[in-house]
Design a protein around this motif. Structure first.
Motif, PDB file in Angstrom:
ATOM      1  N   SER A 106       1.295  -1.104  -0.099  1.00  0.00           N
ATOM      2  CA  SER A 106       0.051   0.007   0.032  1.00  0.00           C
ATOM      3  C   SER A 106       0.733   1.421   0.129  1.00  0.00           C
ATOM      4  O   SER A 106       2.131   1.241   0.492  1.00  0.00           O
ATOM      5  CB  SER A 106      -1.062  -0.232   1.238  1.00  0.00           C
ATOM      6  OG  SER A 106      -0.259   0.588   2.187  1.00  0.00           O
TER       7      SER A 106
ATOM      8  N   PHE B 134       0.135   3.995   1.254  1.00  0.00           N
ATOM      9  CA  PHE B 134      -0.329   4.283   2.843  1.00  0.00           C
ATOM     10  C   PHE B 134       1.019   3.907   3.468  1.00  0.00           C
ATOM     11  O   PHE B 134       1.834   4.631   4.367  1.00  0.00           O
ATOM     12  CB  PHE B 134      -1.263   4.126   3.603  1.00  0.00           C
ATOM     13  CG  PHE B 134      -1.341   4.662   4.988  1.00  0.00           C
ATOM     14  CD1 PHE B 134      -1.117   5.634   5.396  1.00  0.00           C
ATOM     15  CD2 PHE B 134      -1.133   3.964   5.514  1.00  0.00           C
ATOM     16  CE1 PHE B 134      -1.405   6.437   6.575  1.00  0.00           C
ATOM     17  CE2 PHE B 134      -1.780   3.862   7.247  1.00  0.00           C
ATOM     18  CZ  PHE B 134      -1.323   5.154   7.647  1.00  0.00           C
TER      19      PHE B 134
ATOM     20  N   GLN C  76      -8.767  -5.822  -0.988  1.00  0.00           N
ATOM     21  CA  GLN C  76      -8.420  -4.571  -1.828  1.00  0.00           C
ATOM     22  C   GLN C  76      -7.392  -4.725  -3.141  1.00  0.00           C
ATOM     23  O   GLN C  76      -7.087  -3.437  -3.861  1.00  0.00           O
ATOM     24  CB  GLN C  76      -7.245  -4.626  -0.516  1.00  0.00           C
ATOM     25  CG  GLN C  76      -6.442  -3.422  -0.535  1.00  0.00           C
ATOM     26  CD  GLN C  76      -6.568  -2.330  -0.098  1.00  0.00           C
ATOM     27  OE1 GLN C  76      -8.627  -1.957   0.130  1.00  0.00           O
ATOM     28  NE2 GLN C  76      -5.827  -0.863  -0.075  1.00  0.00           N
TER      29      GLN C  76
ATOM     30  N   THR D  20      -9.618   3.351   0.882  1.00  0.00           N
ATOM     31  CA  THR D  20      -8.762   3.940   0.488  1.00  0.00           C
ATOM     32  C   THR D  20      -9.110   4.714  -0.655  1.00  0.00           C
ATOM     33  O   THR D  20      -9.778   4.223  -1.400  1.00  0.00           O
ATOM     34  CB  THR D  20      -7.796   3.268   0.695  1.00  0.00           C
ATOM     35  OG1 THR D  20      -8.180   2.080  -0.591  1.00  0.00           O
ATOM     36  CG2 THR D  20      -7.980   1.708   2.322  1.00  0.00           C
TER      37      THR D  20
ATOM     38  N   ASP E 247      -6.859   9.307   2.074  1.00  0.00           N
ATOM     39  CA  ASP E 247      -5.648   9.170   2.955  1.00  0.00           C
ATOM     40  C   ASP E 247      -4.553  10.576   1.427  1.00  0.00           C
ATOM     41  O   ASP E 247      -3.930  10.938   2.301  1.00  0.00           O
ATOM     42  CB  ASP E 247      -4.954   8.032   1.350  1.00  0.00           C
ATOM     43  CG  ASP E 247      -5.001   6.514   2.230  1.00  0.00           C
ATOM     44  OD1 ASP E 247      -5.492   6.642   3.656  1.00  0.00           O
ATOM     45  OD2 ASP E 247      -4.757   5.651   1.396  1.00  0.00           O
TER      46      ASP E 247
END
Length: 341
Positions: free
Chosen positions: A76, A78, A225, A252, A280
């Motif tokens: 990810s 993030f 995801q 997200t 995000d």
């Protein structure tokens, strides 16, 4: 004095007229050494071409000079941004970074069975990783400082954002644009790893309740995801409802980007027919013109590094230190007024 073997920490201590522990503290940059002593030790180290090793430091201080980080994956944006903020701060403090990426259930079981961080680090940072009570108990038994990042844990130092409040404000933004049929798409937690899903979903529902909008669980969808077909199916179900949504809040930005692509492929104009809001402020959010709830991912890493250093130096004083960072709405072109019925 040193012959063929090279200078040792004891050699530097003898030349500088101090103890080996003082040499270790000096060369690791700790502030507990007087300027005069620091100058003598550094001069002796230069004359002997000595550089302190991690193993030598550990023998004297009981510390390894490393910080371990536990993350649920390395895919990810993030988590990458958090590590990008964390690593330079630790490096500047003379600390190494040791990352444990525990992706599968098997890896998870092995990590908590062996607890490798016990032997390899001075503190463990747990990043966006939902722990079971048994796993939390195992970590508490490590006897080392813990810092929780992007999650709030009672009794332990932590740095995080208020996910529920941020999701509430994001949903409010869509409500203020006139939307009443607002869908929510969250990542499925098939492997037992959770991020901030529960808190953000609670915030979404709280905003609907606040506005007097009835909850419709058909508008809440879970998607894998990183798998496109799962999102395709979720969007298909939403569009086939008798009363389809006019806005979608994606948990997200990664999901929101794929959502924009799916809607484009289905000839659903954004935002004229469907508004899309992410969470995000991914590095690509601005180029994609994505409205989003911007959380300071890099600053979470920077603050986590500061907390890690603090709990190592003074564990009791910083045991329950909590830092809450702000989340801001960044409206862009993917959200607009609800279409007229």
């Amino acid at each position: 004095m040193t012959g063929e073997r090279g200078a040792t920490l004891a050699d530097v201590a003898q030349r500088a007229g101090v103890s080996p522990s003082t040499v270790s503290r000096t060369l690791r940059g700790l502030s507990t050494v007087s300027p005069q002593t620091r100058e003598r030790v550094e001069q002796a180290a230069r004359e002997l071409s000595f550089a302190i090793s991690r193993s030598a430091s550990s023998l004297v201080t009981g510390r390894t000079g490393r910080i371990a980080v536990l993350v649920p994956n390395m895919e990810s944006w993030f988590l990458g941004a958090v590590l990008a903020g964390l690593a330079p701060e630790l490096n500047a403090a003379g600390l190494d970074l040791l990352v444990y990426s525990v992706t599968t259930a098997e890896q998870r079981a092995r990590f908590f069975d062996r607890l490798p961080a016990r032997r390899n680090a001075d503190a463990l940072l747990v990043v966006s990783f939902a722990l079971s009570p048994e796993e939390r108990e195992r970590l508490d038994g490590l006897g080392m400082p813990l810092v929780f990042v992007s999650q709030h844990e009672k009794g332990r130092a932590s740095v995080y954002v208020d996910d529920a409040e941020a999701a509430l404000r994001g949903t409010r933004h869509l409500l203020n644009l006139g939307h009443r049929r607002i869908a929510y798409i969250e990542p499925a937690d098939d492997s037992g790893f959770a991020w901030s899903s529960r808190a953000r979903l609670e915030g979404y529902r709280a905003a609907l309740t606040e506005a007097g909008v009835e909850h419709d669980e058909d508008l809440v969808r879970q998607v894998a995801q990183w798998q496109g077909p799962s999102l395709d199916a979720a969007v298909g179900r939403l569009l086939s409802l008798t009363e389809p949504p006019t806005a979608i809040f994606a948990e997200t930005d990664d999901i929101a980007f794929r959502l924009l692509t799916v809607l484009r492929g289905a000839n659903v104009p954004v935002p004229d027919r469907m508004s899309v809001l992410g969470f995000d402020d991914h590095a690509m959010a601005a180029p994609w013109d994505l409205s989003t709830m911007a959380q300071p991912a890099r600053q979470l890493g920077v603050t986590a590094a500061e907390l890690a250093r603090a709990v190592i130096q003074e564990p009791e004083a910083n045991l329950e230190r909590h830092v809450v960072l702000p989340v801001e709405l960044v409206p862009r072109g993917s959200t607009g007024l609800a279409p007229r019925q």
